[in-house]
Enzyme design. Structure first.
Site, PDB file in Angstrom:
ATOM      1  N   ASP A  39     -35.359  -7.536  13.570  1.00 17.24           N
ATOM      2  CA  ASP A  39     -35.347  -8.073  14.924  1.00 17.24           C
ATOM      3  C   ASP A  39     -35.537  -6.943  15.930  1.00 17.24           C
ATOM      4  O   ASP A  39     -35.468  -5.757  15.591  1.00 17.24           O
ATOM      5  CB  ASP A  39     -34.013  -8.762  15.212  1.00 17.24           C
ATOM      6  CG  ASP A  39     -33.985 -10.205  14.729  1.00 17.24           C
ATOM      7  OD1 ASP A  39     -35.064 -10.735  14.390  1.00 17.24           O
ATOM      8  OD2 ASP A  39     -32.891 -10.792  14.680  1.00 17.24           O
ATOM      9  N   LYS A  66     -38.336 -10.595  19.012  1.00 16.19           N
ATOM     10  CA  LYS A  66     -38.630 -11.540  20.079  1.00 16.19           C
ATOM     11  C   LYS A  66     -38.208 -10.945  21.407  1.00 16.19           C
ATOM     12  O   LYS A  66     -37.221 -10.212  21.493  1.00 16.19           O
ATOM     13  CB  LYS A  66     -37.882 -12.863  19.853  1.00 16.19           C
ATOM     14  CG  LYS A  66     -38.192 -13.544  18.529  1.00 16.19           C
ATOM     15  CD  LYS A  66     -37.300 -14.749  18.325  1.00 16.19           C
ATOM     16  CE  LYS A  66     -37.558 -15.395  16.964  1.00 16.19           C
ATOM     17  NZ  LYS A  66     -36.651 -16.546  16.728  1.00 16.19           N
ATOM     18  N   MET A 174     -26.670 -13.882  26.458  1.00 15.87           N
ATOM     19  CA  MET A 174     -27.994 -14.201  26.998  1.00 15.87           C
ATOM     20  C   MET A 174     -27.863 -15.067  28.244  1.00 15.87           C
ATOM     21  O   MET A 174     -28.615 -16.027  28.444  1.00 15.87           O
ATOM     22  CB  MET A 174     -28.857 -14.908  25.933  1.00 15.87           C
ATOM     23  CG  MET A 174     -29.058 -14.085  24.680  1.00 15.87           C
ATOM     24  SD  MET A 174     -29.820 -15.025  23.319  1.00 15.87           S
ATOM     25  CE  MET A 174     -28.405 -15.979  22.740  1.00 15.87           C
TER      26      MET A 174
END
Length: 264
Positions: A39, A66, A174
């Site tokens: 990741d 991502k 987030m």
């Protein structure tokens, strides 16, 4: 390579981005892997730090990271990639930021690989939900202040945490992009608009900093300071335990620390 041999998959939690918080079992898995599917957040930083420290990692690294709004490798493709690599006889480490099972979609990858008949091991990691608040010395539970905590993302519905009081800490992952909305929703419950909030930005990274406020003011504070993800938002009275000097706090929470000793 023996083509008859089927490889295996190990899901490894890289932690919040500091190689010192990678587990020994996780490090051993990285060193024995043929290929690492990594990741962006946490995982790549840990690999870079290990190499800088002279720790040898021979595996091929495939980056499937991502960024917000950009997913160059869809989740379904990532899961199938693990299966394809293992069926080629390679030992695969899926290196995920934080812990694989805390908003990391590790469960989906585990089920996909097991459905394909593969052997899968899971190595837990230190989740940023706990580790990043610790940078600011904010415990998520504390005798007399908080007896429980809930971890949600900024994309989740927050109705399930509105009913709690300040003794139930809320951790938002987030959550910067939806902070104004989240703060408004949480403030509508028992916690109230003057409930203290801290944002720990870029934990363990070069841009690490802490922003304080209340549910009423934290969105404007974050905008003023141009706070960006990755960041962890902590809501609740435990925020007042941070040993930062009151001069470092925004005025609206300074009164919550009248007797706190300034630590240097």
């Amino acid at each position: 390579m023996d083509e008859a041999r089927e490889g295996r998959v190990t899901l490894v939690g890289a932690g919040p981005g500091d190689a010192g918080l990678l587990t020994l079992r996780g490090l051993a898995a990285l060193q024995s892997a043929d290929v690492i599917v990594a990741d962006r957040l946490g995982a790549r930083a840990v690999l870079d730090q290990l190499r800088e420290q002279g720790i040898r990692i021979d595996a091929e690294v495939i980056d499937v990271g991502k960024t917000p709004g950009l997913h160059p490798v869809p989740q379904e493709r990532i899961s199938q990639l693990l299966v394809d690599l293992a069926r080629d006889g390679r030992d695969v480490v899926r290196l995920k930021g934080g812990d694989p099972f805390v908003f990391g979609r590790g469960g989906e990858e585990l089920l996909h690989c097991r459905a394909a008949g593969l052997v899968v091991e899971v190595v837990p990691g230190v989740t940023s939900a706990v580790a990043v608040p610790a940078i600011a010395s904010i415990p998520l539970t504390h005798r007399g202040l908080a007896t429980a905590f809930t971890v949600v993302t900024g994309h989740d519905q927050l109705t399930q945490v509105v009913g709690g009081g300040r003794d139930h800490t809320v951790v938002l992952l987030m959550g910067v992009g939806t902070l104004a909305h989240s703060a408004h929703v949480i403030a509508s419950g028992e916690r109230g608009a003057d409930c203290p909030v801290a944002i720990v930005e870029d934990g363990y990274g070069p841009g690490q900093r802490v922003t304080f406020g209340t549910l009423a003011t934290i969105a404007s504070q974050a905008a003023l300071r141009q706070v960006r993800n990755p960041a962890v938002v902590v809501v609740g009275d435990v925020v007042t335990l941070s040993p930062y000097s009151p001069e470092d706090l925004s005025a609206d929470v300074r009164h919550l620390l009248p007797d706190r000793k300034v630590l240097t």
